[in-house]
Scaffold this motif. Structure first.
Motif, PDB file in Angstrom:
ATOM      1  N   HIS A  25       0.796  -1.227   0.000  1.00 54.65           N
ATOM      2  CA  HIS A  25       0.000   0.000   0.000  1.00 54.65           C
ATOM      3  C   HIS A  25       0.829   1.278   0.000  1.00 54.65           C
ATOM      4  O   HIS A  25       0.329   2.329  -0.383  1.00 54.65           O
ATOM      5  N   GLY A  26       2.081   1.218   0.433  1.00 53.70           N
ATOM      6  CA  GLY A  26       2.892   2.423   0.535  1.00 53.70           C
ATOM      7  C   GLY A  26       3.875   2.609  -0.591  1.00 53.70           C
ATOM      8  O   GLY A  26       4.631   3.563  -0.612  1.00 53.70           O
ATOM      9  N   GLY A  27       3.915   1.696  -1.524  1.00 48.95           N
ATOM     10  CA  GLY A  27       4.867   1.785  -2.627  1.00 48.95           C
ATOM     11  C   GLY A  27       6.068   0.885  -2.397  1.00 48.95           C
ATOM     12  O   GLY A  27       6.305  -0.055  -3.129  1.00 48.95           O
ATOM     13  N   LYS A  28       6.854   1.195  -1.362  1.00 47.64           N
ATOM     14  CA  LYS A  28       8.017   0.391  -1.003  1.00 47.64           C
ATOM     15  C   LYS A  28       7.895  -0.012   0.461  1.00 47.64           C
ATOM     16  O   LYS A  28       7.179   0.623   1.228  1.00 47.64           O
ATOM     17  N   ALA A  29       8.612  -1.041   0.832  1.00 48.91           N
ATOM     18  CA  ALA A  29       8.561  -1.500   2.225  1.00 48.91           C
ATOM     19  C   ALA A  29       9.173  -0.471   3.171  1.00 48.91           C
ATOM     20  O   ALA A  29       8.810  -0.404   4.337  1.00 48.91           O
ATOM     21  N   GLU A  30      10.097   0.357   2.657  1.00 46.46           N
ATOM     22  CA  GLU A  30      10.741   1.372   3.490  1.00 46.46           C
ATOM     23  C   GLU A  30       9.886   2.624   3.637  1.00 46.46           C
ATOM     24  O   GLU A  30      10.170   3.483   4.465  1.00 46.46           O
ATOM     25  N   ASN A  31       8.843   2.771   2.837  1.00 46.01           N
ATOM     26  CA  ASN A  31       8.013   3.970   2.841  1.00 46.01           C
ATOM     27  C   ASN A  31       6.935   3.850   3.919  1.00 46.01           C
ATOM     28  O   ASN A  31       5.759   3.726   3.637  1.00 46.01           O
ATOM     29  N   THR A  32       7.375   3.930   5.172  1.00 47.68           N
ATOM     30  CA  THR A  32       6.447   3.731   6.284  1.00 47.68           C
ATOM     31  C   THR A  32       5.671   4.986   6.629  1.00 47.68           C
ATOM     32  O   THR A  32       4.749   4.939   7.435  1.00 47.68           O
ATOM     33  N   GLY A  33       6.023   6.116   6.043  1.00 45.30           N
ATOM     34  CA  GLY A  33       5.355   7.364   6.370  1.00 45.30           C
ATOM     35  C   GLY A  33       4.200   7.707   5.458  1.00 45.30           C
ATOM     36  O   GLY A  33       3.492   8.684   5.703  1.00 45.30           O
ATOM     37  N   SER A  34       3.976   6.922   4.413  1.00 45.96           N
ATOM     38  CA  SER A  34       2.896   7.247   3.487  1.00 45.96           C
ATOM     39  C   SER A  34       1.547   7.072   4.167  1.00 45.96           C
ATOM     40  O   SER A  34       1.351   6.182   4.993  1.00 45.96           O
ATOM     41  N   ALA A  35       0.627   7.937   3.820  1.00 44.70           N
ATOM     42  CA  ALA A  35      -0.704   7.884   4.435  1.00 44.70           C
ATOM     43  C   ALA A  35      -1.389   6.562   4.112  1.00 44.70           C
ATOM     44  O   ALA A  35      -2.027   5.967   4.980  1.00 44.70           O
ATOM     45  N   GLU A  36      -1.242   6.078   2.875  1.00 40.37           N
ATOM     46  CA  GLU A  36      -1.888   4.818   2.496  1.00 40.37           C
ATOM     47  C   GLU A  36      -1.345   3.649   3.306  1.00 40.37           C
ATOM     48  O   GLU A  36      -2.095   2.785   3.736  1.00 40.37           O
ATOM     49  N   GLY A  37      -0.027   3.613   3.497  1.00 40.35           N
ATOM     50  CA  GLY A  37       0.575   2.537   4.276  1.00 40.35           C
ATOM     51  C   GLY A  37       0.121   2.548   5.721  1.00 40.35           C
ATOM     52  O   GLY A  37      -0.183   1.508   6.304  1.00 40.35           O
ATOM     53  N   GLN A  38       0.070   3.737   6.308  1.00 36.97           N
ATOM     54  CA  GLN A  38      -0.371   3.840   7.695  1.00 36.97           C
ATOM     55  C   GLN A  38      -1.846   3.465   7.840  1.00 36.97           C
ATOM     56  O   GLN A  38      -2.227   2.781   8.791  1.00 36.97           O
ATOM     57  N   ILE A  39      -2.675   3.896   6.891  1.00 32.57           N
ATOM     58  CA  ILE A  39      -4.098   3.548   6.932  1.00 32.57           C
ATOM     59  C   ILE A  39      -4.276   2.046   6.819  1.00 32.57           C
ATOM     60  O   ILE A  39      -5.086   1.440   7.528  1.00 32.57           O
ATOM     61  N   ALA A  40      -3.502   1.420   5.933  1.00 33.12           N
ATOM     62  CA  ALA A  40      -3.590  -0.036   5.769  1.00 33.12           C
ATOM     63  C   ALA A  40      -3.147  -0.755   7.042  1.00 33.12           C
ATOM     64  O   ALA A  40      -3.769  -1.737   7.454  1.00 33.12           O
ATOM     65  N   LEU A  41      -2.088  -0.254   7.680  1.00 36.63           N
ATOM     66  CA  LEU A  41      -1.617  -0.863   8.922  1.00 36.63           C
ATOM     67  C   LEU A  41      -2.661  -0.710  10.028  1.00 36.63           C
ATOM     68  O   LEU A  41      -2.949  -1.661  10.760  1.00 36.63           O
ATOM     69  N   PHE A  42      -3.249   0.470  10.143  1.00 28.03           N
ATOM     70  CA  PHE A  42      -4.298   0.687  11.140  1.00 28.03           C
ATOM     71  C   PHE A  42      -5.485  -0.233  10.875  1.00 28.03           C
ATOM     72  O   PHE A  42      -6.072  -0.783  11.805  1.00 28.03           O
ATOM     73  N   THR A  43      -5.843  -0.414   9.619  1.00 26.24           N
ATOM     74  CA  THR A  43      -6.964  -1.281   9.271  1.00 26.24           C
ATOM     75  C   THR A  43      -6.682  -2.725   9.684  1.00 26.24           C
ATOM     76  O   THR A  43      -7.561  -3.410  10.216  1.00 26.24           O
ATOM     77  N   TYR A  44      -5.455  -3.187   9.459  1.00 28.90           N
ATOM     78  CA  TYR A  44      -5.062  -4.532   9.863  1.00 28.90           C
ATOM     79  C   TYR A  44      -5.166  -4.681  11.381  1.00 28.90           C
ATOM     80  O   TYR A  44      -5.714  -5.669  11.889  1.00 28.90           O
ATOM     81  N   ARG A  45      -4.660  -3.690  12.112  1.00 30.01           N
ATOM     82  CA  ARG A  45      -4.708  -3.741  13.574  1.00 30.01           C
ATOM     83  C   ARG A  45      -6.143  -3.662  14.085  1.00 30.01           C
ATOM     84  O   ARG A  45      -6.511  -4.351  15.046  1.00 30.01           O
ATOM     85  N   ILE A  46      -6.974  -2.839  13.436  1.00 28.37           N
ATOM     86  CA  ILE A  46      -8.371  -2.707  13.839  1.00 28.37           C
ATOM     87  C   ILE A  46      -9.106  -4.031  13.663  1.00 28.37           C
ATOM     88  O   ILE A  46      -9.878  -4.446  14.534  1.00 28.37           O
ATOM     89  N   SER A  47      -8.868  -4.712  12.558  1.00 27.10           N
ATOM     90  CA  SER A  47      -9.545  -5.995  12.339  1.00 27.10           C
ATOM     91  C   SER A  47      -9.093  -7.030  13.373  1.00 27.10           C
ATOM     92  O   SER A  47      -9.910  -7.824  13.860  1.00 27.10           O
ATOM     93  N   HIS A  48      -7.817  -6.998  13.731  1.00 30.14           N
ATOM     94  CA  HIS A  48      -7.320  -7.929  14.750  1.00 30.14           C
ATOM     95  C   HIS A  48      -7.964  -7.646  16.110  1.00 30.14           C
ATOM     96  O   HIS A  48      -8.412  -8.573  16.805  1.00 30.14           O
ATOM     97  N   LEU A  49      -8.016  -6.376  16.490  1.00 32.41           N
ATOM     98  CA  LEU A  49      -8.609  -6.024  17.783  1.00 32.41           C
ATOM     99  C   LEU A  49     -10.109  -6.311  17.813  1.00 32.41           C
ATOM    100  O   LEU A  49     -10.648  -6.694  18.852  1.00 32.41           O
ATOM    101  N   THR A  50     -10.769  -6.147  16.693  1.00 28.03           N
ATOM    102  CA  THR A  50     -12.200  -6.434  16.624  1.00 28.03           C
ATOM    103  C   THR A  50     -12.460  -7.913  16.880  1.00 28.03           C
ATOM    104  O   THR A  50     -13.386  -8.273  17.631  1.00 28.03           O
TER     105      THR A  50
END
Length: 89
Positions: free
Chosen positions: A15-40
Motif C-alpha cells: 500500500h505504501g509503494g516500497k517497504a521502506e516507505n512507512t510514512g505514506s498515508a496509504e501505508g499507515q491507513i492499511a496498517l491501522f486497518t489490519y490492527r483494527i480488524s485484529h482487535l475487533t
C-alpha cells in the motif's frame, strides 16, 4: 505476536509503494486497518476487555484523521485506498 516485522513490510510494500516507505498515508491507513480488524476479533471473544476497546477507539480515530487528511489533499488517493481496503464511507 500477530504483527511481525515481515507482516508490516508486506503491508507497506503493498500500500505504501516500497517497504521502506512507512510514512505514506496509504501505508499507515492499511496498517491501522489490519490492527483494527485484529482487535475487533479479539473483542468478539473477550467482551469485557475495556483496555483493548479503548485502544480500538483510538486507532479508529487515528485512521479517520488520516483519511480526512487524504480526502482534503488528494481525493483520488483517498478513493483508491477506500476501495482497496474495503472501508465503508
Amino acid at each position: 505476536m500477530y504483527l511481525t516485522k515481515e507482516v508490516k513490510e508486506e503491508i507497506f510494500a503493498k500500500h505504501g509503494g516500497k517497504a521502506e516507505n512507512t510514512g505514506s498515508a496509504e501505508g499507515q491507513i492499511a496498517l491501522f486497518t489490519y490492527r483494527i480488524s485484529h482487535l475487533t476479533e479479539h473483542l468478539k471473544k473477550n467482551r469485557h476487555d475495556f483496555n483493548t476497546e479503548r485502544s480500538l477507539v483510538l486507532l479508529v480515530g487515528k485512521r479517520r484523521a488520516l483519511l480526512d487528511y487524504l480526502k482534503k489533499t488528494e481525493i483520488n488517493r483517498y478513493r483508491e485506498i477506500i476501495k482497496v481496503l474495503g472501508i465503508r464511507k
